[in-house]
Design a protein around this motif. Structure first.
Motif, PDB file in Angstrom:
ATOM      1  N   LEU A 256      38.257  56.602  93.085  1.00  0.00           N
ATOM      2  CA  LEU A 256      39.045  55.318  92.709  1.00  0.00           C
ATOM      3  C   LEU A 256      40.455  55.714  93.289  1.00  0.00           C
ATOM      4  O   LEU A 256      40.825  56.869  93.372  1.00  0.00           O
ATOM      5  CB  LEU A 256      39.128  55.478  91.054  1.00  0.00           C
ATOM      6  CG  LEU A 256      37.831  55.077  90.418  1.00  0.00           C
ATOM      7  CD1 LEU A 256      38.087  55.404  89.031  1.00  0.00           C
ATOM      8  CD2 LEU A 256      37.583  53.660  90.410  1.00  0.00           C
TER       9      LEU A 256
ATOM     10  N   ALA B 237      43.672  51.390  83.614  1.00  0.00           N
ATOM     11  CA  ALA B 237      42.715  51.104  82.283  1.00  0.00           C
ATOM     12  C   ALA B 237      41.738  52.338  82.139  1.00  0.00           C
ATOM     13  O   ALA B 237      41.059  52.794  83.052  1.00  0.00           O
ATOM     14  CB  ALA B 237      41.599  49.929  82.998  1.00  0.00           C
TER      15      ALA B 237
ATOM     16  N   GLN C  46      39.547  52.902  79.855  1.00  0.00           N
ATOM     17  CA  GLN C  46      38.121  52.295  79.740  1.00  0.00           C
ATOM     18  C   GLN C  46      37.091  52.606  81.255  1.00  0.00           C
ATOM     19  O   GLN C  46      36.100  53.203  81.235  1.00  0.00           O
ATOM     20  CB  GLN C  46      37.652  51.360  79.081  1.00  0.00           C
ATOM     21  CG  GLN C  46      36.354  50.769  78.919  1.00  0.00           C
ATOM     22  CD  GLN C  46      35.645  51.533  77.596  1.00  0.00           C
ATOM     23  OE1 GLN C  46      36.085  51.470  76.484  1.00  0.00           O
ATOM     24  NE2 GLN C  46      34.791  52.423  77.987  1.00  0.00           N
ATOM     25  N   GLN C  47      37.699  52.199  82.105  1.00  0.00           N
ATOM     26  CA  GLN C  47      36.840  52.340  83.361  1.00  0.00           C
ATOM     27  C   GLN C  47      36.430  53.551  83.831  1.00  0.00           C
ATOM     28  O   GLN C  47      35.555  54.019  84.457  1.00  0.00           O
ATOM     29  CB  GLN C  47      37.442  51.284  84.473  1.00  0.00           C
ATOM     30  CG  GLN C  47      36.699  51.304  85.512  1.00  0.00           C
ATOM     31  CD  GLN C  47      35.531  50.514  85.430  1.00  0.00           C
ATOM     32  OE1 GLN C  47      35.295  49.474  84.708  1.00  0.00           O
ATOM     33  NE2 GLN C  47      34.429  50.904  86.318  1.00  0.00           N
ATOM     34  N   LEU C  48      37.680  54.519  83.552  1.00  0.00           N
ATOM     35  CA  LEU C  48      37.753  55.966  84.132  1.00  0.00           C
ATOM     36  C   LEU C  48      36.540  56.668  83.268  1.00  0.00           C
ATOM     37  O   LEU C  48      35.523  57.381  83.856  1.00  0.00           O
ATOM     38  CB  LEU C  48      38.994  56.562  83.855  1.00  0.00           C
ATOM     39  CG  LEU C  48      40.201  56.143  84.801  1.00  0.00           C
ATOM     40  CD1 LEU C  48      41.457  56.712  84.313  1.00  0.00           C
ATOM     41  CD2 LEU C  48      39.823  56.172  86.148  1.00  0.00           C
TER      42      LEU C  48
ATOM     43  N   LYS D  55      33.975  55.210  81.973  1.00  0.00           N
ATOM     44  CA  LYS D  55      32.699  54.784  82.251  1.00  0.00           C
ATOM     45  C   LYS D  55      32.142  55.232  83.358  1.00  0.00           C
ATOM     46  O   LYS D  55      30.997  55.702  83.724  1.00  0.00           O
ATOM     47  CB  LYS D  55      32.737  53.241  82.313  1.00  0.00           C
ATOM     48  CG  LYS D  55      31.407  52.520  82.703  1.00  0.00           C
ATOM     49  CD  LYS D  55      31.725  51.013  82.626  1.00  0.00           C
ATOM     50  CE  LYS D  55      30.323  50.244  83.489  1.00  0.00           C
ATOM     51  NZ  LYS D  55      30.446  48.823  83.500  1.00  0.00           N
ATOM     52  N   ASP D  56      33.110  55.576  84.472  1.00  0.00           N
ATOM     53  CA  ASP D  56      32.775  55.928  85.829  1.00  0.00           C
ATOM     54  C   ASP D  56      32.094  57.447  85.715  1.00  0.00           C
ATOM     55  O   ASP D  56      31.454  57.928  86.528  1.00  0.00           O
ATOM     56  CB  ASP D  56      33.869  55.747  86.972  1.00  0.00           C
ATOM     57  CG  ASP D  56      34.061  54.433  86.975  1.00  0.00           C
ATOM     58  OD1 ASP D  56      33.317  53.740  86.975  1.00  0.00           O
ATOM     59  OD2 ASP D  56      35.259  54.031  87.629  1.00  0.00           O
ATOM     60  N   LYS D  57      32.680  58.193  84.792  1.00  0.00           N
ATOM     61  CA  LYS D  57      32.458  59.392  84.712  1.00  0.00           C
ATOM     62  C   LYS D  57      30.971  59.676  83.974  1.00  0.00           C
ATOM     63  O   LYS D  57      30.318  60.781  84.347  1.00  0.00           O
ATOM     64  CB  LYS D  57      33.537  60.206  83.896  1.00  0.00           C
ATOM     65  CG  LYS D  57      34.909  60.446  84.902  1.00  0.00           C
ATOM     66  CD  LYS D  57      34.530  60.937  86.095  1.00  0.00           C
ATOM     67  CE  LYS D  57      35.358  60.967  87.044  1.00  0.00           C
ATOM     68  NZ  LYS D  57      35.082  61.274  88.367  1.00  0.00           N
TER      69      LYS D  57
ATOM     70  N   ALA E  66      28.765  57.113  82.744  1.00  0.00           N
ATOM     71  CA  ALA E  66      27.634  56.019  82.921  1.00  0.00           C
ATOM     72  C   ALA E  66      26.305  56.247  83.580  1.00  0.00           C
ATOM     73  O   ALA E  66      25.181  55.939  83.112  1.00  0.00           O
ATOM     74  CB  ALA E  66      28.174  54.801  83.317  1.00  0.00           C
TER      75      ALA E  66
ATOM     76  N   VAL F  56      39.537  51.712  74.058  1.00  0.00           N
ATOM     77  CA  VAL F  56      38.570  52.596  74.795  1.00  0.00           C
ATOM     78  C   VAL F  56      37.444  52.888  73.791  1.00  0.00           C
ATOM     79  O   VAL F  56      37.791  53.085  72.751  1.00  0.00           O
ATOM     80  CB  VAL F  56      39.322  53.854  75.108  1.00  0.00           C
ATOM     81  CG1 VAL F  56      38.025  54.568  75.978  1.00  0.00           C
ATOM     82  CG2 VAL F  56      40.499  53.654  76.089  1.00  0.00           C
TER      83      VAL F  56
END
Length: 270
Positions: free
Chosen positions: A21, A69, A71-73, A75-77, A79, A102
């Motif tokens: 990212l 954001a 929440q995206q961080l 999720k990326d870790k 998911a 979040v």
């Protein structure tokens, strides 16, 4: 309810891969070999080397304020992980506001091992070797939304929660280690939710509500003139305020278990 006031005297090699990212200082991903290895997202150091061999400095000046954001961080870790085990650590850049609500939870296809913990740690709550700095960070890493934690253990260290926002915990354990500044924290514990809160020095304001099915809360506000509020419908709580002119408010309904309050030296308001 018991009140007591007393005078107190006071491994494996790490391979750096290309950033996944390009946001704030949380870009570089480091994978540690092994089935139970921790996955970490941390700032790329100023002397780090990219794949083309060129030195790359992604660290923004300390005076620059950024928004990201969160929440995206998160999720990326987690998911892509089928089984959540060991430690997954995300180091959050200082001078950064992480916007939006979040939700930290597992998907239906994921399983969570007993040893799993997601760690959200402020960059300046760690030294240059990645060791924890006693006393927390500077308070300049801020989450500006509500945080909802369910089904897993989460540690937040050196992260400030914005005024008016809260952390809700169910079927999970929250470990919150604050900053050296004036922390303001509101936590709601729902079914099978528990929290361990330590806010270090500063004039802290901690509010915890234990709803039906909540387990327990452990609160330690350290030195300073602190305010603690506990609303209990279930569960139990232990409160330690340390030295200072502290205020403790209790609103306990039937069904609440034991609530112990231990204050240090100073004036205590109840």
């Amino acid at each position: 309810v018991l009140f007591r006031s007393e005078d107190a005297d006071s491994g494996d090699e790490v391979e750096t891969v290309e950033p996944v990212l390009e946001v704030a200082n949380v870009a570089a991903t480091m994978a540690v070999p092994g089935a139970n290895a921790a996955l970490m997202a941390a700032p790329l150091a100023s002397n780090a080397t990219a794949d083309d061999g060129a030195a790359e400095d992604t660290a923004a000046p300390e005076t620059e304020d950024r928004t990201v954001a969160l929440q995206q961080l998160v999720k990326d870790k987690i998911a892509s992980l089928t089984t959540l085990t060991g430690i997954v650590q995300i180091v959050l850049a200082k001078n950064t506001t992480f916007e939006g609500d979040v939700e930290i939870t597992k998907s239906e296809s994921q399983t969570v091992a007993d040893d799993f913990q997601l760690q959200l740690i402020a960059e300046d709550a760690l030294d240059e070797n990645g060791a924890v700095i006693e006393g927390g960070g500077s308070g300049k890493t801020v989450v500006s939304g509500n945080v909802k934690i369910s089904g897993m253990s989460v540690l937040m260290r050196g992260v400030m929660i914005a005024l008016g926002k809260k952390v809700t915990v169910s079927d999970a354990v929250l470990t919150y280690e604050g900053t050296g500044e004036a922390d303001v924290l509101e936590v709601e514990l729902a079914k099978n939710g528990s929290a361990q809160i330590h806010t270090y020095a500063g004039e802290d304001d901690v509010s915890v509500a234990l709803y039906d099915g909540a387990r327990n809360a452990e609160i330690d506000t350290g030195l300073g003139d602190d305010k603690v509020s506990v609303t209990g419908y279930d569960g139990s709580a232990d409160v330690e305020t340390g030295d200072g002119d502290d205020t403790v408010k209790l609103n306990l309904q039937s069904g609440t278990g034991a609530v112990n309050v231990d204050t240090g030296a100073g004036v205590v308001g109840l």
